[in-house]
Scaffold this motif. Structure first.
Motif, PDB file in Angstrom:
ATOM      1  N   LEU A 144      -9.248 -20.606  16.897  1.00 13.63           N
ATOM      2  CA  LEU A 144      -9.647 -20.320  15.523  1.00 13.63           C
ATOM      3  C   LEU A 144      -8.451 -19.759  14.773  1.00 13.63           C
ATOM      4  CD1 LEU A 144     -13.192 -18.666  15.800  1.00 13.63           C
ATOM      5  CD2 LEU A 144     -12.570 -21.076  15.649  1.00 13.63           C
ATOM      6  N   GLU A 145      -8.281 -20.216  13.526  1.00  9.88           N
ATOM      7  CA  GLU A 145      -7.189 -19.721  12.677  1.00  9.88           C
ATOM      8  C   GLU A 145      -7.757 -19.301  11.323  1.00  9.88           C
ATOM      9  OE1 GLU A 145      -2.778 -20.986  11.017  1.00  9.88           O
ATOM     10  OE2 GLU A 145      -4.149 -22.560  11.647  1.00  9.88           O
ATOM     11  N   GLY A 146      -7.418 -18.088  10.897  1.00  9.78           N
ATOM     12  CA  GLY A 146      -7.899 -17.585   9.616  1.00  9.78           C
ATOM     13  C   GLY A 146      -7.233 -18.276   8.444  1.00  9.78           C
ATOM     14  N   ASN A 147      -8.044 -18.609   7.437  1.00  6.92           N
ATOM     15  CA  ASN A 147      -7.535 -19.250   6.221  1.00  6.92           C
ATOM     16  C   ASN A 147      -8.192 -18.573   5.022  1.00  6.92           C
ATOM     17  OD1 ASN A 147      -6.989 -20.927   4.016  1.00  6.92           O
ATOM     18  ND2 ASN A 147      -6.990 -22.781   5.257  1.00  6.92           N
ATOM     19  N   SER A 148      -7.392 -17.859   4.247  1.00  5.30           N
ATOM     20  CA  SER A 148      -7.928 -17.093   3.117  1.00  5.30           C
ATOM     21  C   SER A 148      -8.421 -17.982   1.982  1.00  5.30           C
ATOM     22  CB  SER A 148      -6.864 -16.123   2.588  1.00  5.30           C
ATOM     23  OG  SER A 148      -5.714 -16.838   2.145  1.00  5.30           O
ATOM     24  N   GLN A 149      -8.118 -19.277   2.035  1.00  2.48           N
ATOM     25  CA  GLN A 149      -8.568 -20.193   0.989  1.00  2.48           C
ATOM     26  C   GLN A 149      -9.960 -20.759   1.279  1.00  2.48           C
ATOM     27  OE1 GLN A 149      -6.645 -20.529  -1.807  1.00  2.48           O
ATOM     28  NE2 GLN A 149      -5.446 -18.966  -0.740  1.00  2.48           N
ATOM     29  N   LEU A 150     -10.495 -20.473   2.449  1.00  2.00           N
ATOM     30  CA  LEU A 150     -11.831 -20.960   2.804  1.00  2.00           C
ATOM     31  C   LEU A 150     -12.862 -19.862   2.582  1.00  2.00           C
ATOM     32  CD1 LEU A 150     -11.164 -22.886   6.165  1.00  2.00           C
ATOM     33  CD2 LEU A 150     -11.539 -23.869   3.899  1.00  2.00           C
ATOM     34  N   TRP A 151     -14.040 -20.253   2.092  1.00  2.00           N
ATOM     35  CA  TRP A 151     -15.111 -19.286   1.844  1.00  2.00           C
ATOM     36  C   TRP A 151     -16.411 -19.684   2.538  1.00  2.00           C
ATOM     37  CZ3 TRP A 151     -13.171 -15.124  -0.345  1.00  2.00           C
ATOM     38  CH2 TRP A 151     -12.041 -15.258  -1.152  1.00  2.00           C
ATOM     39  N   THR A 152     -16.377 -20.752   3.315  1.00  2.00           N
ATOM     40  CA  THR A 152     -17.596 -21.275   3.912  1.00  2.00           C
ATOM     41  C   THR A 152     -17.260 -21.975   5.227  1.00  2.00           C
ATOM     42  OG1 THR A 152     -19.387 -22.899   3.612  1.00  2.00           O
ATOM     43  CG2 THR A 152     -17.319 -23.339   2.478  1.00  2.00           C
ATOM     44  N   LEU A 153     -18.277 -22.173   6.057  1.00  2.00           N
ATOM     45  CA  LEU A 153     -18.138 -22.915   7.316  1.00  2.00           C
ATOM     46  C   LEU A 153     -18.654 -24.345   7.162  1.00  2.00           C
ATOM     47  CD1 LEU A 153     -19.402 -20.123   9.755  1.00  2.00           C
ATOM     48  CD2 LEU A 153     -17.027 -20.827   9.394  1.00  2.00           C
ATOM     49  N   LEU A 154     -18.737 -24.795   5.921  1.00  2.00           N
ATOM     50  CA  LEU A 154     -19.290 -26.116   5.627  1.00  2.00           C
ATOM     51  C   LEU A 154     -18.594 -27.222   6.416  1.00  2.00           C
ATOM     52  CD1 LEU A 154     -21.091 -27.985   3.834  1.00  2.00           C
ATOM     53  CD2 LEU A 154     -19.178 -28.040   2.222  1.00  2.00           C
ATOM     54  N   HIS A 155     -17.264 -27.132   6.550  1.00  2.00           N
ATOM     55  CA  HIS A 155     -16.513 -28.207   7.195  1.00  2.00           C
ATOM     56  C   HIS A 155     -16.848 -28.353   8.675  1.00  2.00           C
ATOM     57  CE1 HIS A 155     -14.350 -24.491   7.774  1.00  2.00           C
ATOM     58  NE2 HIS A 155     -13.547 -25.034   8.662  1.00  2.00           N
ATOM     59  N   LEU A 156     -17.555 -27.371   9.241  1.00  2.00           N
ATOM     60  CA  LEU A 156     -17.940 -27.448  10.661  1.00  2.00           C
ATOM     61  C   LEU A 156     -19.410 -27.806  10.845  1.00  2.00           C
ATOM     62  CD1 LEU A 156     -16.075 -24.276  11.973  1.00  2.00           C
ATOM     63  CD2 LEU A 156     -15.355 -26.656  12.200  1.00  2.00           C
ATOM     64  N   GLN A 157     -20.129 -27.946   9.745  1.00  2.00           N
ATOM     65  CA  GLN A 157     -21.573 -28.162   9.846  1.00  2.00           C
ATOM     66  C   GLN A 157     -21.913 -29.442  10.605  1.00  2.00           C
ATOM     67  OE1 GLN A 157     -23.620 -28.597   6.101  1.00  2.00           O
ATOM     68  NE2 GLN A 157     -25.579 -27.950   6.971  1.00  2.00           N
ATOM     69  N   TYR A 158     -21.109 -30.485  10.416  1.00  2.00           N
ATOM     70  CA  TYR A 158     -21.411 -31.765  11.058  1.00  2.00           C
ATOM     71  C   TYR A 158     -20.424 -32.084  12.182  1.00  2.00           C
ATOM     72  CZ  TYR A 158     -24.197 -32.101   6.849  1.00  2.00           C
ATOM     73  OH  TYR A 158     -25.098 -31.835   5.845  1.00  2.00           O
ATOM     74  N   GLN A 159     -19.598 -31.106  12.534  1.00  2.00           N
ATOM     75  CA  GLN A 159     -18.621 -31.287  13.614  1.00  2.00           C
ATOM     76  C   GLN A 159     -19.110 -30.487  14.816  1.00  2.00           C
ATOM     77  OE1 GLN A 159     -14.649 -30.397  12.352  1.00  2.00           O
ATOM     78  NE2 GLN A 159     -13.691 -31.170  14.205  1.00  2.00           N
ATOM     79  N   LYS A 160     -20.138 -30.987  15.481  1.00  2.00           N
ATOM     80  CA  LYS A 160     -20.849 -30.206  16.486  1.00  2.00           C
ATOM     81  C   LYS A 160     -20.137 -30.143  17.833  1.00  2.00           C
ATOM     82  CE  LYS A 160     -24.418 -29.046  14.011  1.00  2.00           C
ATOM     83  NZ  LYS A 160     -24.601 -27.642  13.586  1.00  2.00           N
ATOM     84  N   HIS A 161     -19.260 -31.102  18.115  1.00  2.00           N
ATOM     85  CA  HIS A 161     -18.607 -31.143  19.426  1.00  2.00           C
ATOM     86  C   HIS A 161     -17.088 -31.180  19.257  1.00  2.00           C
ATOM     87  CE1 HIS A 161     -22.377 -31.848  21.633  1.00  2.00           C
ATOM     88  NE2 HIS A 161     -22.726 -32.559  20.578  1.00  2.00           N
TER      89      HIS A 161
END
Length: 332
Positions: free
Chosen positions: A50-67
Motif C-alpha cells: 500500500l502506498e499513500g497518495n494525498s490526491q486520493l479521497w476514496t477507495l473507489l478504484h479498488l471497488q471492482y478490483q477484488k483479486h
C-alpha cells in the motif's frame, strides 16, 4: 465528491508471489568435470504494497478490483546467479486507510503520509541454492531449498478521513453550507434530510496564508449508534478529527437537549470521542435578535466555547475560524 463516487470500505483478496526455488547446479568446465556446487538462490515472490497518495479521497478504484495477484520469484541459476524477484503490486490509497484481516478484524497497518509504503501481504522468500550447504564433510551437496509459498488472504481496507475539524450535527444543521462558504468544496446542498450522503473535505483558508482541513460528516439522527438512519457508517470518520465542531440550528426546539443527544450518539459509538476538544456553532443566527441570542446562551454549558453564526449572512464566520485555530494550537 459525488455520492456514488465515495467508497470508504472494500474487501479484497491478496495473493503474494511464491518464492523461487534455489538451484542444485554443479560447476562444469573443460578439464574440471566435477566442479563444486554453484547453485544460486531463488528470487523473492512479489509483495502487495500500500502506498499513500494525498490526491486520493476514496477507495473507489479498488471497488471492482477484488483479486490482486503478485508474480512469483524466479528460480536460482548456475554460477551463483540469484533468480529475479517477482514484481510487486503497489496499490495507491488515500491517507487514513487502515488494513484489517478480514477474518479476525485485527489491524495490519495504517497509511497516514503521502508516499508512505507498507507491505500489506509479503511475498515468499526465495530458496537457498546448494552452494549454501557445502561443508568440509559434504563438498557436493545436492540439496537446495524450494521457495516459500506466497500468502493468500482476504483483507478489508477501511478509510477514515484525516481532518483537523469534524462537523457534527443533525441533518439540515447547515454543515454543508458552512463548508461551501469557508472552503472550495462544493457539497450538495438542499432543504431535506440527509442531503450529504458522503463525507466531504475542504481546506479552509485562514489568516497569514495558514489553513486547516474541515470534514462535513453526514448528519446524525437519534439512534444512529444503533443503526438508524445512515447508522454508524460514517461515524468512524469523526474518530480522526482533532476537534469536533457541533452545529445546531437556532430553530431547534431545545438546543441544549439536541447537543446532549449528539454527545450520547458519539459516546455509544466510541466513548473516546468525548475526549476530543469540542466547539459549538449555533447556525442560522441571522434569524434572531441579540436578546434571544443572549437567552439561548444562558441555556448552554458555560465551559463549551460557543459562537452564533450565519453562513449565508457571513455572520461571525471569521470568529468561528479564530476559535477553531486557537483550539487546534492550544497547549494541552
Amino acid at each position: 465528491m459525488a455520492s456514488n463516487n465515495f467508497i470508504d470500505y472494500v474487501k479484497i483478496n491478496c495473493r503474494s508471489g511464491k518464492g523461487g526455488a534455489g538451484s542444485g547446479h554443479f560447476f562444469r568446465a573443460k578439464g574440471l568435470p566435477n566442479g563444486g556446487p554453484d547453485g544460486g538462490d531463488g528470487g523473492r515472490g512479489g509483495h502487495i504494497i500500500l502506498e499513500g497518495n494525498s490526491q486520493l479521497w476514496t477507495l473507489l478504484h479498488l471497488q471492482y478490483q477484488k483479486h490482486l495477484i503478485a508474480k512469483p520469484g524466479e528460480g536460482g541459476g548456475e554460477n551463483l546467479r540469484t533468480g529475479a524477484q517477482g514484481d510487486d503490486i503497489i496499490i495507491q490509497v488515500p491517507l487514513g486507510t487502515i488494513a484489517r484481516d478480514a477474518e479476525t478484524g485485527e489491524k495490519k497497518l495504517e497509511i497516514t503520509e503521502h508516499g508512505q509504503r507498507l507491505i500489506l501481504t509479503p511475498g515468499g522468500r526465495g530458496g537457498l541454492g546448494n552452494d549454501h550447504f557445502k561443508s568440509s564433510t559434504n563438498q557436493a551437496p545436492t540439496y537446495f531449498q524450494p521457495g516459500e509459498p506466497g500468502i493468500d488472504e482476504w483483507v478489508i481496507l477501511e478509510l477514515k478521513l484525516l481532518a483537523d475539524v469534524g462537523l457534527v450535527g443533525f441533518p439540515n444543521a447547515g454543515k454543508s453550507t458552512l463548508l461551501s462558504v469557508v472552503s472550495a468544496a462544493r457539497p450538495k446542498i438542499a432543504d431535506y434530510a440527509f442531503t450529504t450522503l458522503t463525507p466531504n473535505l475542504g481546506v479552509v483558508a485562514y489568516r497569514d496564508y495558514k489553513s486547516f482541513v474541515m470534514a462535513d460528516i453526514p448528519g446524525i439522527i437519534e439512534g444512529a449508534a444503533e443503526g438508524k438512519g445512515l447508522g454508524t457508517r460514517f461515524l468512524r470518520h469523526i474518530e480522526r478529527n482533532s476537534i469536533l465542531l457541533f452545529m445546531i440550528s437556532v430553530d431547534s426546539k431545545d438546543i441544549a437537549e439536541e447537543y446532549q443527544i449528539l454527545l450520547s450518539e458519539l459516546e455509544q459509538f466510541n466513548p473516546e470521542l468525548l475526549d476530543k476538544k469540542r466547539l459549538l456553532a449555533i447556525t442560522k443566527s441571522d434569524l434572531i435578535d441579540d436578546e434571544l441570542e443572549a437567552e439561548i446562551r444562558e441555556t448552554l454549558p458555560t465551559e463549551l466555547p460557543t459562537v452564533f453564526i450565519s453562513s449565508l449572512a457571513n455572520k461571525n464566520i471569521m470568529q468561528l475560524k479564530d476559535m477553531i485555530w486557537q483550539a487546534l494550537h492550544a497547549k494541552e
